[in-house]
Design a protein around this motif. Structure first.
Motif, PDB file in Angstrom:
ATOM      1  N   GLU A   1      32.654  32.847 -19.161  1.00  0.00           N
ATOM      2  CA  GLU A   1      33.934  31.983 -19.192  1.00  0.00           C
ATOM      3  C   GLU A   1      33.721  30.779 -18.769  1.00  0.00           C
ATOM      4  OE1 GLU A   1      37.257  34.217 -17.660  1.00  0.00           O
ATOM      5  OE2 GLU A   1      37.031  35.704 -19.129  1.00  0.00           O
ATOM      6  N   ILE A   2      34.872  29.649 -19.216  1.00  0.00           N
ATOM      7  CA  ILE A   2      34.726  28.387 -18.731  1.00  0.00           C
ATOM      8  C   ILE A   2      35.590  28.578 -17.483  1.00  0.00           C
ATOM      9  CG2 ILE A   2      35.095  25.978 -19.412  1.00  0.00           C
ATOM     10  CD1 ILE A   2      34.872  26.661 -21.934  1.00  0.00           C
TER      11      ILE A   2
ATOM     12  N   PRO B   1      29.270  27.954 -19.125  1.00  0.00           N
ATOM     13  CA  PRO B   1      30.032  29.469 -19.079  1.00  0.00           C
ATOM     14  C   PRO B   1      29.338  30.210 -17.938  1.00  0.00           C
ATOM     15  CG  PRO B   1      29.676  28.889 -21.317  1.00  0.00           C
ATOM     16  CD  PRO B   1      28.930  27.861 -20.684  1.00  0.00           C
TER      17      PRO B   1
ATOM     18  N   ASP C   1      39.237  26.576 -20.561  1.00  0.00           N
ATOM     19  CA  ASP C   1      39.028  26.693 -22.178  1.00  0.00           C
ATOM     20  C   ASP C   1      40.302  25.836 -22.867  1.00  0.00           C
ATOM     21  OD1 ASP C   1      37.842  27.030 -24.998  1.00  0.00           O
ATOM     22  OD2 ASP C   1      39.160  28.684 -25.087  1.00  0.00           O
TER      23      ASP C   1
ATOM     24  N   ARG D   1      38.339  32.845 -22.985  1.00  0.00           N
ATOM     25  CA  ARG D   1      37.056  32.212 -22.783  1.00  0.00           C
ATOM     26  C   ARG D   1      37.161  31.550 -21.401  1.00  0.00           C
ATOM     27  NH1 ARG D   1      37.104  31.518 -28.384  1.00  0.00           N
ATOM     28  NH2 ARG D   1      38.509  29.699 -28.376  1.00  0.00           N
TER      29      ARG D   1
END
Length: 291
Positions: free
Chosen positions: A194-195, A189, A88, A84
């Motif tokens: 994705e972070i 995100p 994350d 992620r």
């Protein structure tokens, strides 16, 4: 300061090598890849370390490293069930971080250089803001790129820009104050779902709290996420160790030199691997210390 090693991901760039094993467990010459980032945290004097990995690899990392007591430190393990994003790590590790500052290092990044001990120690004293590093590369388009002014203040960070504003890539080693946890929780995100770590860095930049430390000729950095990267890193480690007789990222030696364990424990650890050159090296250090 707490430390986090992000050792998750699926390692698809290394298939078929990583179909059944984490890339951070693949050897770089004579030791598992994770020893190299772990050694950086130990050199920084960080004793509380969280290792984030996948559900299928958690038991393997625990078998390899244990609870950290053999090194006089403490290891905690947590799972990232799917990729992620790098940021994350601060959400998964929020309880672990608590009210402390934190260093995040990626499990497939290798650093080496005589100046690294001092660089890491100074960075570990961070109380406010964020500190990232800049490393000159030939192909900045493949990395996050940092732009800075003449006073080394960061102007921008761009992820894999088509027209890089500098030749300095941002390697996978980051130092943050405690605000990083809340910042990570509030980041949306990216298009990849994705972070992104770049989003965290840009938030610190927006606040005027992001600094960059440029790593020069005396420091080597390897991203070992590809077969070529693995090979280059292994050849470098072999050359340094063979020529100098000093071992890179020997976590037992570092723990001893930092005062985390005593000479008796160092000897015990060496004897547990006495059939290998790695173990013999540790035994020799312990013998020299005993006179």
């Amino acid at each position: 300061m707490k430390g986090i090693i992000l050792a998750g991901g699926s390692g698809t760039r290394l298939y078929p090598m990583t179909k059944v094993v984490s890339k951070q467990l693949i050897p770089i010459y004579d030791k598992p890849m994770i020893y190299y980032p772990l050694s950086m945290l130990l050199l920084a004097g960080i004793k509380d370390i969280l290792i984030i990995t996948t559900p299928s690899d958690k038991d393997l990392f625990e078998t390899l490293l244990g609870d950290g007591s053999d090194l006089g430190v403490s290891f905690t393990y947590k799972i990232q069930d799917k990729p992620r994003g790098l940021a994350d790590a601060f959400i998964i590790g929020a309880d672990f971080i608590g009210s402390d500052s934190v260093c995040l290092i990626l499990g497939d990044n290798i650093f080496y250089g005589q100046s690294m001990t001092n660089i890491l120690y100074q960075a570990s004293q961070l109380e406010n803001g964020a500190l990232v590093f800049g490393y000159p590369v030939k192909n900045p388009k493949d990395f996050g790129v940092v732009e800075f002014d003449k006073d080394k203040n960061v102007i921008s960070i761009e992820e894999k820009p088509k027209q890089p504003k500098s030749k300095y890539a941002v390697p996978g080693l980051y130092f943050y104050d405690n605000k990083v946890v809340d910042i990570a929780k509030n980041i949306k995100p990216s298009k990849r779902g994705e972070i992104e770590i770049t989003a965290i860095n840009n938030e610190y930049l927006r606040r005027g709290e992001l600094k960059v430390n440029l790593l020069g000729r005396g420091v080597a950095w390897f991203d070992t996420g590809t077969p070529v990267g693995l090979l280059n890193a292994a050849q470098y480690v072999e050359t340094v160790q063979t020529r100098q007789g000093l071992y890179m990222s020997c976590i037992e030696e570092i723990a001893w030199r930092k005062g985390f364990i005593d000479t008796k424990k160092l000897m015990e650890l060496g004897k547990s691997m006495k059939k290998t050159d790695y173990g013999k090296y540790i035994i020799e250090i312990a013998k020299e210390a005993c006179g």
